[in-house]
Design a protein around this motif. Sequence first.
Motif, mmCIF file in Angstrom:
data_model
loop_
_atom_site.group_PDB
_atom_site.id
_atom_site.type_symbol
_atom_site.label_atom_id
_atom_site.label_comp_id
_atom_site.label_asym_id
_atom_site.label_seq_id
_atom_site.Cartn_x
_atom_site.Cartn_y
_atom_site.Cartn_z
ATOM 1 N N ASP A 26 48.377 29.072 38.152
ATOM 2 C CA ASP A 26 48.607 30.455 38.184
ATOM 3 C C ASP A 26 47.750 31.003 39.186
ATOM 4 O O ASP A 26 46.953 30.306 39.621
ATOM 5 N N GLY A 27 48.045 32.069 39.685
ATOM 6 C CA GLY A 27 47.296 32.646 40.967
ATOM 7 C C GLY A 27 45.833 33.057 40.430
ATOM 8 O O GLY A 27 45.552 33.235 39.159
ATOM 9 N N GLU A 175 25.763 29.622 47.242
ATOM 10 C CA GLU A 175 26.591 30.435 47.838
ATOM 11 C C GLU A 175 28.018 30.270 47.945
ATOM 12 O O GLU A 175 28.835 31.224 48.112
ATOM 13 N N LEU A 176 28.390 29.068 48.250
ATOM 14 C CA LEU A 176 29.724 28.708 48.750
ATOM 15 C C LEU A 176 30.691 28.626 47.425
ATOM 16 O O LEU A 176 31.766 29.510 47.352
ATOM 17 N N LEU A 177 30.059 28.318 46.344
ATOM 18 C CA LEU A 177 30.529 28.402 45.063
ATOM 19 C C LEU A 177 30.727 29.999 44.549
ATOM 20 O O LEU A 177 31.808 30.198 43.931
ATOM 21 N N ASN A 178 29.846 30.865 44.817
ATOM 22 C CA ASN A 178 30.093 32.195 44.706
ATOM 23 C C ASN A 178 31.092 32.820 45.346
ATOM 24 O O ASN A 178 31.807 33.544 44.884
ATOM 25 N N LEU A 179 31.181 32.385 46.479
ATOM 26 C CA LEU A 179 32.412 32.835 47.450
ATOM 27 C C LEU A 179 33.757 32.317 46.855
ATOM 28 O O LEU A 179 34.684 33.011 46.684
ATOM 29 N N CYS A 180 33.845 31.208 46.310
ATOM 30 C CA CYS A 180 34.764 30.674 45.721
ATOM 31 C C CYS A 180 35.414 31.459 44.519
ATOM 32 O O CYS A 180 36.436 31.887 44.544
ATOM 33 N N LYS A 181 34.142 31.903 43.579
ATOM 34 C CA LYS A 181 34.624 32.758 42.583
ATOM 35 C C LYS A 181 34.957 33.935 43.063
ATOM 36 O O LYS A 181 35.888 34.574 42.173
ATOM 37 N N SER A 182 34.280 34.538 43.846
ATOM 38 C CA SER A 182 34.644 35.987 44.555
ATOM 39 C C SER A 182 36.152 36.110 45.113
ATOM 40 O O SER A 182 36.950 36.832 44.888
ATOM 41 N N LEU A 183 36.498 34.951 45.641
ATOM 42 C CA LEU A 183 38.053 34.756 46.409
ATOM 43 C C LEU A 183 39.086 34.640 45.085
ATOM 44 O O LEU A 183 39.976 35.311 45.373
ATOM 45 N N ALA A 184 38.768 33.915 43.898
ATOM 46 C CA ALA A 184 39.279 33.911 42.758
ATOM 47 C C ALA A 184 39.477 35.286 42.230
ATOM 48 O O ALA A 184 40.723 35.868 41.751
ATOM 49 N N LEU A 185 38.672 36.117 42.245
ATOM 50 C CA LEU A 185 38.522 37.341 41.680
ATOM 51 C C LEU A 185 39.454 38.307 42.580
ATOM 52 O O LEU A 185 39.786 39.526 42.083
ATOM 53 N N HIS A 186 39.470 38.090 43.691
ATOM 54 C CA HIS A 186 40.307 38.936 44.746
ATOM 55 C C HIS A 186 41.832 38.457 44.972
ATOM 56 O O HIS A 186 42.374 38.275 46.046
ATOM 57 N N VAL A 190 41.870 28.872 44.517
ATOM 58 C CA VAL A 190 40.806 28.039 45.296
ATOM 59 C C VAL A 190 41.011 26.741 44.426
ATOM 60 O O VAL A 190 40.677 26.767 43.249
ATOM 61 N N ILE A 191 41.110 25.427 44.906
ATOM 62 C CA ILE A 191 41.255 24.139 44.347
ATOM 63 C C ILE A 191 40.219 23.280 45.224
ATOM 64 O O ILE A 191 40.440 23.215 46.374
ATOM 65 N N ALA A 192 39.339 22.764 44.417
ATOM 66 C CA ALA A 192 38.235 22.165 45.225
ATOM 67 C C ALA A 192 38.065 20.900 44.309
ATOM 68 O O ALA A 192 37.964 20.816 43.019
#
Length: 231
Positions: A26-27, A175-186, A190-192
């Motif tokens: 899901d998104g 910092e990069l993983l915090n960014l990934c979490k932030s992108l998911a919240l917006h 993200v698939i890594a």
Amino acid sequence: MLDVQNISYRTRSMKWLVRDINFKVDGSQFICIIGPNGAGKSTLLRMISREISPYSGRINLLDRDLRDFDPIELAQIRAYLAQKRNVTFPYRALQIVLLGRHPYLQGAKETEADLTLAQQKLEILQSNHLADQNYLTLSGGESTRVDMARSLAQEPRLLLLDEPTNNLDPYHQLELLNLCKSLALHKKTVIAVMHDLNLVAQYADQVLLLSEGKLIIKGKPEDVFDPIILR
């Protein structure tokens, strides 16, 4: 967002790298793919990116067959950060980031808006000081951050990352993983592919565990990180 239907992949030598994998995404999630070396993680990500095609099965993106997307249209929806990235021209780091705008330019020159956006993405990755440096002279971690900024410059709804924390020091990993979490919240997906299970346990919304080309389990970290399953 993504529907992976019974996909498999084999090499010309008839070796199966991925076998009969099914899952839906899901998104607005941060999903990590884990597993031992040779489990098929990168191959799976490459098929989702459409860099390679499945031997069998089907992948739907936004309720459409992945094969039906025009390359430019696909590049506006998904970005793929490969594990190995080869650049042979002495571009400046900012020029590398601007490559992420090409799907929108249709051959035209970058505008001031494109330049501003690229600079903003570098700043998000704490790399704006690298903008004028020769990309070929950057360290492994610096080039990873610049390439991540390029992926963000595509403004994708689906971001695919193959071992994105490689070469990063602990601070920039977080910092990069915090960014990934932030992108998911917006409302991004993200698939890594990841190897550090401690980081996956802290950050992932969902985890896919692969072994010998097969999907063993998909679920929340607390469900996947069972000692018996991992062993």
